[in-house]
Every structure is written in structure tokens, then in C-alpha cells.
Design a protein around this motif. Structure first.
Motif, PDB file in Angstrom:
ATOM      1  N   ASP A 143       0.837  -1.193   0.000  1.00 50.88           N
ATOM      2  CA  ASP A 143       0.000   0.000   0.000  1.00 50.88           C
ATOM      3  C   ASP A 143       0.876   1.247   0.000  1.00 50.88           C
ATOM      4  N   ASP A 144       0.380   2.296  -0.610  1.00 51.76           N
ATOM      5  CA  ASP A 144       1.046   3.614  -0.609  1.00 51.76           C
ATOM      6  C   ASP A 144       2.383   3.607  -1.337  1.00 51.76           C
ATOM      7  N   HIS A 145       2.535   2.714  -2.310  1.00 53.20           N
ATOM      8  CA  HIS A 145       3.803   2.627  -3.033  1.00 53.20           C
ATOM      9  C   HIS A 145       3.930   3.655  -4.148  1.00 53.20           C
ATOM     10  N   GLU A 146       2.851   4.355  -4.465  1.00 53.05           N
ATOM     11  CA  GLU A 146       2.797   5.123  -5.713  1.00 53.05           C
ATOM     12  C   GLU A 146       3.891   6.180  -5.825  1.00 53.05           C
ATOM     13  N   GLU A 147       4.163   6.916  -4.760  1.00 56.53           N
ATOM     14  CA  GLU A 147       5.192   7.958  -4.855  1.00 56.53           C
ATOM     15  C   GLU A 147       6.559   7.361  -5.171  1.00 56.53           C
ATOM     16  N   THR A 148       6.893   6.288  -4.494  1.00 49.80           N
ATOM     17  CA  THR A 148       8.192   5.659  -4.726  1.00 49.80           C
ATOM     18  C   THR A 148       8.251   5.036  -6.115  1.00 49.80           C
ATOM     19  N   SER A 149       7.204   4.348  -6.510  1.00 48.22           N
ATOM     20  CA  SER A 149       7.178   3.700  -7.826  1.00 48.22           C
ATOM     21  C   SER A 149       7.273   4.737  -8.944  1.00 48.22           C
ATOM     22  N   THR A 150       6.533   5.816  -8.818  1.00 48.10           N
ATOM     23  CA  THR A 150       6.554   6.853  -9.854  1.00 48.10           C
ATOM     24  C   THR A 150       7.933   7.476  -9.961  1.00 48.10           C
ATOM     25  N   ALA A 151       8.559   7.763  -8.821  1.00 46.30           N
ATOM     26  CA  ALA A 151       9.896   8.368  -8.851  1.00 46.30           C
ATOM     27  C   ALA A 151      10.902   7.438  -9.518  1.00 46.30           C
ATOM     28  N   LEU A 152      10.844   6.149  -9.187  1.00 45.84           N
ATOM     29  CA  LEU A 152      11.784   5.201  -9.789  1.00 45.84           C
ATOM     30  C   LEU A 152      11.532   5.036 -11.285  1.00 45.84           C
ATOM     31  N   ARG A 153      10.286   4.949 -11.686  1.00 39.32           N
ATOM     32  CA  ARG A 153       9.988   4.807 -13.119  1.00 39.32           C
ATOM     33  C   ARG A 153      10.441   6.039 -13.889  1.00 39.32           C
ATOM     34  N   LEU A 165      14.066   8.628 -17.732  1.00 39.13           N
ATOM     35  CA  LEU A 165      15.041   9.675 -18.025  1.00 39.13           C
ATOM     36  C   LEU A 165      16.389   9.080 -18.409  1.00 39.13           C
ATOM     37  N   ALA A 166      16.783   7.997 -17.740  1.00 36.66           N
ATOM     38  CA  ALA A 166      18.063   7.364 -18.063  1.00 36.66           C
ATOM     39  C   ALA A 166      18.066   6.829 -19.488  1.00 36.66           C
ATOM     40  N   LYS A 167      16.930   6.298 -19.951  1.00 35.87           N
ATOM     41  CA  LYS A 167      16.843   5.789 -21.316  1.00 35.87           C
ATOM     42  C   LYS A 167      16.864   6.918 -22.347  1.00 35.87           C
ATOM     43  N   GLU A 168      16.322   8.059 -21.972  1.00 34.37           N
ATOM     44  CA  GLU A 168      16.189   9.178 -22.910  1.00 34.37           C
ATOM     45  C   GLU A 168      17.424  10.074 -22.949  1.00 34.37           C
ATOM     46  N   THR A 169      18.250  10.043 -21.904  1.00 34.10           N
ATOM     47  CA  THR A 169      19.332  11.009 -21.761  1.00 34.10           C
ATOM     48  C   THR A 169      20.539  10.641 -22.614  1.00 34.10           C
ATOM     49  N   THR A 170      21.030  11.608 -23.352  1.00 32.71           N
ATOM     50  CA  THR A 170      22.302  11.436 -24.057  1.00 32.71           C
ATOM     51  C   THR A 170      23.425  12.181 -23.341  1.00 32.71           C
ATOM     52  N   GLU A 221      17.442  17.490 -11.883  1.00 31.99           N
ATOM     53  CA  GLU A 221      16.485  18.256 -11.087  1.00 31.99           C
ATOM     54  C   GLU A 221      15.041  18.059 -11.522  1.00 31.99           C
ATOM     55  N   GLN A 222      14.836  17.368 -12.628  1.00 32.26           N
ATOM     56  CA  GLN A 222      13.476  16.945 -12.959  1.00 32.26           C
ATOM     57  C   GLN A 222      12.968  15.906 -11.965  1.00 32.26           C
ATOM     58  N   LEU A 223      13.893  15.258 -11.274  1.00 31.38           N
ATOM     59  CA  LEU A 223      13.547  14.248 -10.276  1.00 31.38           C
ATOM     60  C   LEU A 223      13.372  14.838  -8.885  1.00 31.38           C
ATOM     61  N   GLY A 224      13.635  16.135  -8.736  1.00 33.08           N
ATOM     62  CA  GLY A 224      13.513  16.792  -7.443  1.00 33.08           C
ATOM     63  C   GLY A 224      14.870  17.183  -6.892  1.00 33.08           C
ATOM     64  N   ALA A 234      21.453   8.383 -11.837  1.00 28.58           N
ATOM     65  CA  ALA A 234      22.880   8.571 -12.094  1.00 28.58           C
ATOM     66  C   ALA A 234      23.576   7.245 -12.336  1.00 28.58           C
ATOM     67  N   ALA A 235      23.195   6.228 -11.573  1.00 30.62           N
ATOM     68  CA  ALA A 235      23.811   4.913 -11.749  1.00 30.62           C
ATOM     69  C   ALA A 235      23.397   4.275 -13.068  1.00 30.62           C
ATOM     70  N   LEU A 236      22.146   4.433 -13.465  1.00 30.86           N
ATOM     71  CA  LEU A 236      21.671   3.849 -14.718  1.00 30.86           C
ATOM     72  C   LEU A 236      22.282   4.520 -15.943  1.00 30.86           C
ATOM     73  N   VAL A 237      22.468   5.827 -15.863  1.00 28.78           N
ATOM     74  CA  VAL A 237      22.956   6.542 -17.039  1.00 28.78           C
ATOM     75  C   VAL A 237      24.462   6.391 -17.212  1.00 28.78           C
ATOM     76  N   ARG A 238      25.165   6.035 -16.136  1.00 30.81           N
ATOM     77  CA  ARG A 238      26.606   5.779 -16.197  1.00 30.81           C
ATOM     78  C   ARG A 238      26.897   4.524 -15.372  1.00 30.81           C
ATOM     79  N   PRO A 239      26.516   3.344 -15.873  1.00 31.59           N
ATOM     80  CA  PRO A 239      26.546   2.132 -15.053  1.00 31.59           C
ATOM     81  C   PRO A 239      27.848   1.336 -15.083  1.00 31.59           C
ATOM     82  N   GLY A 240      28.787   1.695 -15.948  1.00 32.09           N
ATOM     83  CA  GLY A 240      29.969   0.859 -16.131  1.00 32.09           C
ATOM     84  C   GLY A 240      30.967   0.963 -15.002  1.00 32.09           C
TER      85      GLY A 240
END
Length: 369
Positions: A232-242, A247-252, A260-263, A278-284
Motif C-alpha cells: 500500500d502507498d507505493h505510488e510515490e516511490t514507484s513513480t519516482a523510480l519509473r 530519463l536514463a533511457k532518454e538522456t544522451t 532536477e526533474q527528479l527533485g 545517475a547509476a543507470l545513465v553511467r553504469p559501467g
């Protein structure tokens, strides 16, 4: 556990804790700075080195993470009494951390090894919510600290999630995947009463747990997103993670405007989302400094977002991948790595350290479970 698996596990535990510390120390001086000031003083690539000369101090983020580890070790020892792994023991460890913020040096009553480390007795901008909640618990019940209760507040500040990675570091050993999530959420609730503060903390522990179990980062986040929907009440966390994943998929070319779009990271789900982005966009393994720079170069809670990003990538790649120029200067490195090894010892070789009828190695003096 094979020798190869044991070596990998030890490297992940060490990587998580020291990675969190370097991210914390990297971001601490620029917390509260607007992004334009950070870029003006640090250059167009953002924060890529400590701004302090000499040893780089950690903050309350790392302090509380270390006491989380110490609490888990003590909880492990208590299993000898047939009590199982009692999460409330971590609350008692946080009560020890409270002393480090109120006293100038270890008190004569300090028994556990971590609580006797003088360098930890320093105020590093501790969160008011943590201080208030732990102080209230200490005053309860005829002066006996009350361990295991939910904080009487509605805070979802990032002070819970910033310290939650160690729960995910415990080896699976047949435990349900939800245990790691639930235990971290419970421990976050000792100071932060809002559901999002607890669920974001559980989500970080879940991501770390999946990495320890062998998942890659994208898989770990996807599994955690699926797990969140059970609560229950997962929506804020789920939305932020999604949003972080999208953004990581879209960012070049990631920069502070994307972050700062994430807060700002002041609340739990934002801090987690920024670190995961940050980890997803530069994961190596060769991109850890790039990821940490992204995680701390923004107009928000830079030390917490840096610490969480360091926890994640340190777990993913192990301690050998961390940037040496940051590792060797971070405050408390020896203590942090020693504590990491102790966590591994307790949860992989406890039979050599303690038991109902021995051996008597001094381990239970070091951690008075």
C-alpha cells in the motif's frame, strides 16, 4: 559458498560501504549550493574531486549507515539465543549513534567496537527528524530506550533511505526476497513515519539485494518496481523510480537540469530516484566517478544522493572498481572496511566466531549482541 563467490561477496560489501562514503564526502560541501555555483566553482563537468584539502569528511549519512551495519551484526549474534534476526536491534544501534551527536567522545559505558571509535563523535549536519525521533524513543518507558517502534511523525525525509543499503547486503541464504525490503522499511520507520519514507528505504535494500544475488542494475530496479506494487502507498516511490528509469533511457548528455526533474533529493523517493538515475545513465565499472558526479551536481541534498549512488555502484562492481583518488582520502576508511569485513564474517562464518556453547573468540565483546 565457493571461494570465488565469497571473494565477490566481500568485494561487494566493501564496495557498497566505501562507495557510499565517497559519494557522501564528495557531495557534502556542495549541499545547499545552487547548481550554477557548483558549476562555476567545480567546472562544467561538475563535482569530480573533494573540495576539501586532505581527508574528506563523511556526514551523518555514512555514520548512520555504519551503525546500521553494527546493528545487523549484533542481531546476527542474537540468533544464538533462538530469537531470529531481530530488526529492532538496529534501533538500539541508532541509539548508540545518538550518543555520537550529543557527546564529545565515547562514553565509559560504550561497549561495542564501533561506538568506541572517537572519530565518529562529530556532528556532521545530522537530520533533525532522526535526532528528534531517537531522542523521543530514548526518553520513553521509565528511561529505558524503546526499540522497534514506529516514529511518531509523518516525515518522508531522506534520512531513512540514506542508511538502508546494508539490509540488502545480507546474503540471501534462502530468506524471502521481501525480507530485505521489509526489514529496511521497518528500520527506516524508527525515525521516519511516512509510508514513502519507509518504502523508498525498502526499495534501496531490494536493489542492493538483487545486485548481491547477481542481477544487473536494470534487472535489480525492475524487480524492485514489481515488488513495490505489493505494498500500500507505493505510488510515490514507484513513480519516482519509473521516472528515473525513463530519463536514463532518454538522456544522451546528463546534467543538473535533467537530475532536477527528479527533485532535490530532500525526501526519500527523490533521493533514491536521483541516485538510481545517475547509476543507470553511467553504469559501467569505469564510469563510477561520472555517475557520482551526476548524483551530486545539483541544487539539492547532494551528500545523500551521492551516498546512495555510491552504495549502488559499489555493490554492483565491488570495491576494486571505485576511484582510488577518492577512496584513499575518505574519512574513516580503515573503520569502514573493517566493519564491512565484520559483516561478511558474521553472516558467512559465524560458527567460527560464536555459538550457544562456543567458540569463545571475543567476538561477542566486540559486538555485544
Amino acid at each position: 559458498m565457493s571461494r570465488e563467490a565469497a571473494d565477490r561477496y566481500r568485494s561487494q560489501v566493501r564496495g557498497c560501504l566505501i562507495g557510499g562514503a565517497i559519494g557522501d564526502a564528495l557531495g557534502a560541501p556542495v549541499e545547499f549550493w545552487p547548481a550554477d555555483r557548483i558549476l562555476a566553482e567545480c567546472g562544467a563537468q561538475g563535482v569530480r574531486d573533494y573540495l576539501q584539502a586532505g581527508t574528506a569528511p563523511i556526514t551523518d549519512d555514512t555514520q548512520m549507515t555504519l551503525f546500521t551495519v553494527a546493528g545487523l551484526i549484533r542481531a546476527g549474534i542474537r540468533r544464538d539465543r533462538g530469537l531470529g534476526l531481530t530488526v529492532a536491534v538496529v534501533h538500539a544501534a541508532y541509539d548508540q549513534w545518538l550518543d555520537t551527536q550529543r557527546l564529545p567522545e565515547p562514553p565509559p559505558t560504550a561497549r561495542d567496537w564501533l561506538a568506541t571509535q572517537p572519530w565518529l563523535y562529530a556532528q556532521r549536519a545530522p537530520g533533525n527528524t532522526c535526532l528528534s525521533a531517537l531522542g523521543s524513543a530514548r526518553r520513553g518507558g521509565d528511561r529505558i530506550p524503546q526499540y522497534g517502534g514506529l516514529a511518531n511523525n509523518d516525515s518522508k525525509g531522506c534520512g531513512g533511505v540514506m542508511r538502508s543499503a546494508p539490509f540488502g547486503l545480507l546474503p540471501p541464504n534462502g530468506a524471502p526476497d521481501t525480507w530485505f525490503f521489509d526489514a529496511a522499511a521497518e528500520a527506516a520507520g524508527y525515525t521516519h513515519g511516512h509510508p514513502t519514507g519507509r518504502l523508498a528505504s525498502g526499495a534501496l535494500a531490494s536493489i542492493v539485494h538483487e545486485l548481491v544475488a547477481g542481477a544487473d542494475l536494470a534487472q535489480a530496479v525492475d524487480t524492485t518496481l514489481a515488488l513495490l506494487t505489493r505494498y500500500d502507498d507505493h505510488e510515490e516511490t514507484s513513480t519516482a523510480l519509473r521516472t528515473a528509469c525513463d530519463l536514463a533511457k532518454e538522456t544522451t548528455t546528463p546534467d543538473h537540469t535533467v537530475v532536477e526533474q527528479l527533485g532535490g533529493g530532500w525526501v526519500a523517493e527523490e533521493a533514491l530516484a536521483i541516485a538510481v538515475y545517475a547509476a543507470l545513465v553511467r553504469p559501467g565499472p569505469n564510469e563510477i566517478l561520472d555517475a557520482l558526479s551526476i548524483a551530486v551536481t545539483h541544487s539539492g541534498d547532494s551528500d545523500s544522493t551521492g551516498a546512495i549512488c555510491g552504495n549502488i555502484l559499489g555493490t554492483l562492481h565491488g570495491d576494486a572498481a571505485l576511484p582510488a583518488e577518492l577512496v584513499f582520502r575518505v574519512e574513516g576508511r580503515g573503520t569502514i572496511l573493517e566493519l564491512a569485513d565484520d559483516l561478511v564474517f558474521e553472516f558467512t562464518q559465524s560458527s567460527r566466531l560464536h555459538g550457544d556453547y562456543g567458540p569463545m573468540t571475543g567476538w561477542t565483546d566486540r559486538y555485544s549482541g
